[in-house]
Scaffold this motif. Structure first.
Motif, PDB file in Angstrom:
ATOM      1  N   LEU A  88      -6.028  -4.700   3.085  1.00 39.75           N
ATOM      2  CA  LEU A  88      -5.385  -4.256   4.321  1.00 39.75           C
ATOM      3  C   LEU A  88      -4.366  -3.147   4.073  1.00 39.75           C
ATOM      4  CD1 LEU A  88      -4.671  -7.543   6.300  1.00 39.75           C
ATOM      5  CD2 LEU A  88      -6.560  -5.938   6.599  1.00 39.75           C
ATOM      6  N   LYS A  89      -4.337  -2.200   5.009  1.00 37.98           N
ATOM      7  CA  LYS A  89      -3.337  -1.143   5.020  1.00 37.98           C
ATOM      8  C   LYS A  89      -2.932  -0.897   6.478  1.00 37.98           C
ATOM      9  CE  LYS A  89      -5.057   1.333   0.940  1.00 37.98           C
ATOM     10  NZ  LYS A  89      -5.575   2.629   0.436  1.00 37.98           N
ATOM     11  N   PRO A  90      -1.702  -0.449   6.690  1.00 40.87           N
ATOM     12  CA  PRO A  90      -1.294  -0.162   8.072  1.00 40.87           C
ATOM     13  C   PRO A  90      -1.993   1.089   8.601  1.00 40.87           C
ATOM     14  CG  PRO A  90       0.440   0.439   6.525  1.00 40.87           C
ATOM     15  CD  PRO A  90      -0.615  -0.266   5.722  1.00 40.87           C
ATOM     16  N   ILE A  91      -2.470   1.002   9.832  1.00 42.65           N
ATOM     17  CA  ILE A  91      -2.969   2.212  10.485  1.00 42.65           C
ATOM     18  C   ILE A  91      -1.935   2.748  11.466  1.00 42.65           C
ATOM     19  CG2 ILE A  91      -5.393   1.594  10.256  1.00 42.65           C
ATOM     20  CD1 ILE A  91      -5.392   0.949  13.271  1.00 42.65           C
ATOM     21  N   GLU A  92      -0.932   1.924  11.784  1.00 37.56           N
ATOM     22  CA  GLU A  92       0.090   2.381  12.735  1.00 37.56           C
ATOM     23  C   GLU A  92       1.339   1.543  12.582  1.00 37.56           C
ATOM     24  OE1 GLU A  92      -0.883   3.565  16.952  1.00 37.56           O
ATOM     25  OE2 GLU A  92       0.204   1.705  17.377  1.00 37.56           O
ATOM     26  N   TRP A  93       2.467   2.208  12.466  1.00 36.05           N
ATOM     27  CA  TRP A  93       3.782   1.573  12.575  1.00 36.05           C
ATOM     28  C   TRP A  93       4.565   2.344  13.617  1.00 36.05           C
ATOM     29  CZ3 TRP A  93       5.039   0.830   6.676  1.00 36.05           C
ATOM     30  CH2 TRP A  93       4.718  -0.479   6.304  1.00 36.05           C
ATOM     31  N   VAL A  94       5.063   1.652  14.616  1.00 37.88           N
ATOM     32  CA  VAL A  94       5.802   2.295  15.698  1.00 37.88           C
ATOM     33  C   VAL A  94       7.184   1.660  15.788  1.00 37.88           C
ATOM     34  CG1 VAL A  94       5.859   2.764  18.177  1.00 37.88           C
ATOM     35  CG2 VAL A  94       3.674   2.763  16.963  1.00 37.88           C
ATOM     36  N   GLU A  95       8.222   2.496  15.884  1.00 33.15           N
ATOM     37  CA  GLU A  95       9.581   2.005  16.062  1.00 33.15           C
ATOM     38  C   GLU A  95       9.886   1.902  17.551  1.00 33.15           C
ATOM     39  OE1 GLU A  95      12.532   4.226  13.997  1.00 33.15           O
ATOM     40  OE2 GLU A  95      11.296   4.485  12.203  1.00 33.15           O
ATOM     41  N   ILE A  96      10.361   0.740  17.972  1.00 29.44           N
ATOM     42  CA  ILE A  96      10.653   0.503  19.381  1.00 29.44           C
ATOM     43  C   ILE A  96      12.118   0.072  19.513  1.00 29.44           C
ATOM     44  CG2 ILE A  96      10.059  -0.859  21.426  1.00 29.44           C
ATOM     45  CD1 ILE A  96       7.281  -1.298  19.982  1.00 29.44           C
ATOM     46  N   PRO A  97      13.001   0.957  19.998  1.00 29.07           N
ATOM     47  CA  PRO A  97      14.408   0.570  20.171  1.00 29.07           C
ATOM     48  C   PRO A  97      14.583  -0.309  21.399  1.00 29.07           C
ATOM     49  CG  PRO A  97      14.087   2.840  20.872  1.00 29.07           C
ATOM     50  CD  PRO A  97      12.760   2.373  20.340  1.00 29.07           C
ATOM     51  N   GLU A  98      15.427  -1.322  21.259  1.00 26.86           N
ATOM     52  CA  GLU A  98      15.760  -2.202  22.375  1.00 26.86           C
ATOM     53  C   GLU A  98      17.278  -2.316  22.472  1.00 26.86           C
ATOM     54  OE1 GLU A  98      11.804  -5.111  22.285  1.00 26.86           O
ATOM     55  OE2 GLU A  98      13.734  -5.888  21.580  1.00 26.86           O
ATOM     56  N   SER A 153       0.817  -1.217   0.000  1.00 20.12           N
ATOM     57  CA  SER A 153       0.000   0.000   0.000  1.00 20.12           C
ATOM     58  C   SER A 153       0.849   1.265   0.000  1.00 20.12           C
ATOM     59  CB  SER A 153      -0.933   0.007   1.211  1.00 20.12           C
ATOM     60  OG  SER A 153      -0.208   0.044   2.422  1.00 20.12           O
ATOM     61  N   GLN A 154       2.146   1.144   0.295  1.00 20.67           N
ATOM     62  CA  GLN A 154       3.048   2.285   0.206  1.00 20.67           C
ATOM     63  C   GLN A 154       3.364   2.638  -1.233  1.00 20.67           C
ATOM     64  OE1 GLN A 154       5.737   0.127   3.274  1.00 20.67           O
ATOM     65  NE2 GLN A 154       6.392   2.259   3.337  1.00 20.67           N
ATOM     66  N   LEU A 155       3.073   1.719  -2.149  1.00 15.59           N
ATOM     67  CA  LEU A 155       3.397   1.895  -3.572  1.00 15.59           C
ATOM     68  C   LEU A 155       2.120   1.730  -4.394  1.00 15.59           C
ATOM     69  CD1 LEU A 155       6.641  -0.297  -3.621  1.00 15.59           C
ATOM     70  CD2 LEU A 155       6.471   2.166  -3.231  1.00 15.59           C
ATOM     71  N   GLU A 156       1.212   2.674  -4.258  1.00 17.47           N
ATOM     72  CA  GLU A 156      -0.088   2.528  -4.909  1.00 17.47           C
ATOM     73  C   GLU A 156      -0.038   2.857  -6.390  1.00 17.47           C
ATOM     74  OE1 GLU A 156      -2.915   4.821  -2.671  1.00 17.47           O
ATOM     75  OE2 GLU A 156      -3.264   3.147  -1.268  1.00 17.47           O
ATOM     76  N   ASN A 157       0.837   3.792  -6.789  1.00 19.84           N
ATOM     77  CA  ASN A 157       0.856   4.278  -8.177  1.00 19.84           C
ATOM     78  C   ASN A 157       2.213   4.028  -8.822  1.00 19.84           C
ATOM     79  OD1 ASN A 157      -1.811   5.566  -7.951  1.00 19.84           O
ATOM     80  ND2 ASN A 157      -0.766   6.997  -6.577  1.00 19.84           N
ATOM     81  N   PRO A 158       2.251   3.896 -10.164  1.00 21.69           N
ATOM     82  CA  PRO A 158       3.533   3.749 -10.846  1.00 21.69           C
ATOM     83  C   PRO A 158       4.479   4.896 -10.492  1.00 21.69           C
ATOM     84  CG  PRO A 158       1.731   3.296 -12.359  1.00 21.69           C
ATOM     85  CD  PRO A 158       1.108   3.821 -11.104  1.00 21.69           C
ATOM     86  N   GLY A 159       5.714   4.545 -10.200  1.00 28.32           N
ATOM     87  CA  GLY A 159       6.711   5.539  -9.827  1.00 28.32           C
ATOM     88  C   GLY A 159       6.829   5.776  -8.336  1.00 28.32           C
ATOM     89  N   ASP A 160       5.881   5.258  -7.544  1.00 25.27           N
ATOM     90  CA  ASP A 160       5.995   5.372  -6.087  1.00 25.27           C
ATOM     91  C   ASP A 160       7.175   4.514  -5.615  1.00 25.27           C
ATOM     92  OD1 ASP A 160       3.759   6.941  -6.153  1.00 25.27           O
ATOM     93  OD2 ASP A 160       2.432   5.489  -5.174  1.00 25.27           O
TER      94      ASP A 160
END
Length: 361
Positions: free
Chosen positions: A169-179, A39-46
């Motif tokens: 499906l598409k992401p509604i949330e991505w969270v980066e968690i450093p450990e 879903s991050q690449l919906e159109n040509p050239g994305d």
């Protein structure tokens, strides 16, 4: 019946920078790694750029609808081509304006006609093996790697049963968690529930029934299964209209990605990206149809971060500190022939893969 005694890996597997470097150049370069979502690449050239196994790469959607991945380097004099995410008609190198089609083929460059015998049809960006697996983009730097369905048998079919409408499906949330730990410490912690009842009270009493928890190898996948907690004890309301709604299941794809389906067919993911021997970043994702902003899932994501995720951070960081103690002697894994929640048979399998990943070090 008892299982043969199996000891945990030596501490150096988690603390030695030389082992991490061997993994980066070997294991992480010849296994399937998560890049992003279609879903991050919906159109040509994305396109979007990302790092994997010490390499800069980018995914881009062609005019033919195919998603391709390339090393992020111009074939002229090695300048990086793109950064971040965006959309473009053609890929233009910022250094000397060499221009590439969305297929990676060289299209043009300043004064190329002055070079006798120059054949632009022989110049192309270096491609990377790419698969779109239920809408998730995976890449493998090994051009001869077996397909994902060979690595992870039956996972695609099972996930299709547990989560309806993958194509929406598409992401509604991505969270980066450093450990502050080695990636393998975090992966091992994820891959056993021996510690759950002691350390994850919300998860163990408000989401799953720990006594039904089990983990089994499935190719290079570790398959987690359990029943959900009794409905009156669940910490959130679940939609029971779909098959498997009252189950929890997880598919950990070696070495660094997991699909989790919470009760109510709620999809979430873990993705580990190793930084160095002592640090890893975990991407935690939640998904809905068309990215619909579900209040229930938002609350569940907040609950998850405040309880299970936060609890695990303290556990894995303590383990990493302990692995550096001269007093640590690797103890035996608790491997129950009957498997179940109080067995570390899944960790035994993981550690076998970990040894193989750096053999013969």
């Amino acid at each position: 019946m008892t299982a043969p005694l199996t000891h945990s890996l030596d501490a150096r597997y988690y603390t030695d920078p030389l082992i991490f470097e061997a993994e980066r150049k070997g294991l992480l370069a010849r296994t399937w790694q998560f890049a992003g979502h279609a879903s991050q690449l919906e159109n040509p050239g994305d396109y979007f750029a990302f790092e994997m196994a010490g390499e800069s790469l980018f995914c881009i959607k062609g005019r033919d609808g195919e998603i391709r991945t390339f090393y992020n380097v111009c074939q002229h004099r090695a300048h990086q081509l793109v950064s971040g995410a965006g959309s473009t008609r053609v890929v233009v190198c910022p250094y000397h304006a060499w221009t590439y089609e969305l297929t990676g083929q060289l299209r043009a460059g300043p004064n190329l006609k002055a070079v006798e015998g120059f054949d632009k049809s022989k110049v192309c960006l270096t491609a990377v093996r790419t698969e779109v697996f239920l809408g998730f983009i995976f890449v493998n730097l090994d051009p001869d790697a077996a397909p994902m369905d060979d690595w992870f048998p039956n996972v695609r079919n099972e996930l299709s049963e547990w989560v309806p409408n993958w194509d929406k499906l598409k992401p509604i949330e991505w969270v980066e968690i450093p450990e502050n730990c080695n990636w393998k410490v975090s992966v091992e912690n994820y891959s056993e529930c021996y510690h759950c009842s002691i350390n994850h009270p919300t998860f163990a009493t408000g989401v799953i029934k720990p006594e039904t928890y089990d983990i089994q190898p499935q190719g290079y996948c570790l398959r987690h299964t359990t029943e959900c907690q009794s409905l009156e004890n669940m910490t959130y309301e679940i939609d029971r209209s779909n098959a498997h709604a009252e189950e929890y299941s997880s598919w950990f794809l070696w070495p660094m990605f997991s699909f989790q389906v919470y009760p109510g067919n709620v999809l979430n993911t873990y993705h580990w990206r190793a930084v160095d021997a002592d640090h890893v970043i975990v991407w935690r994702g939640w998904y809905t149809e068309e990215g619909w902003d579900s209040e229930t899932i938002r609350r569940l994501a907040v609950q998850d971060r405040a309880t299970t995720v936060e609890e695990d951070i303290h556990l894995v960081e303590s383990v990493q500190r302990g692995l550096k103690s001269r007093g640590y002697v690797p103890g035996p894994l608790v491997v129950d022939p009957r498997c179940g929640v109080n067995s570390e048979h899944s960790v035994m399998t993981l550690q076998k893969w970990m040894r193989e990943g750096v053999s013969p070090l």
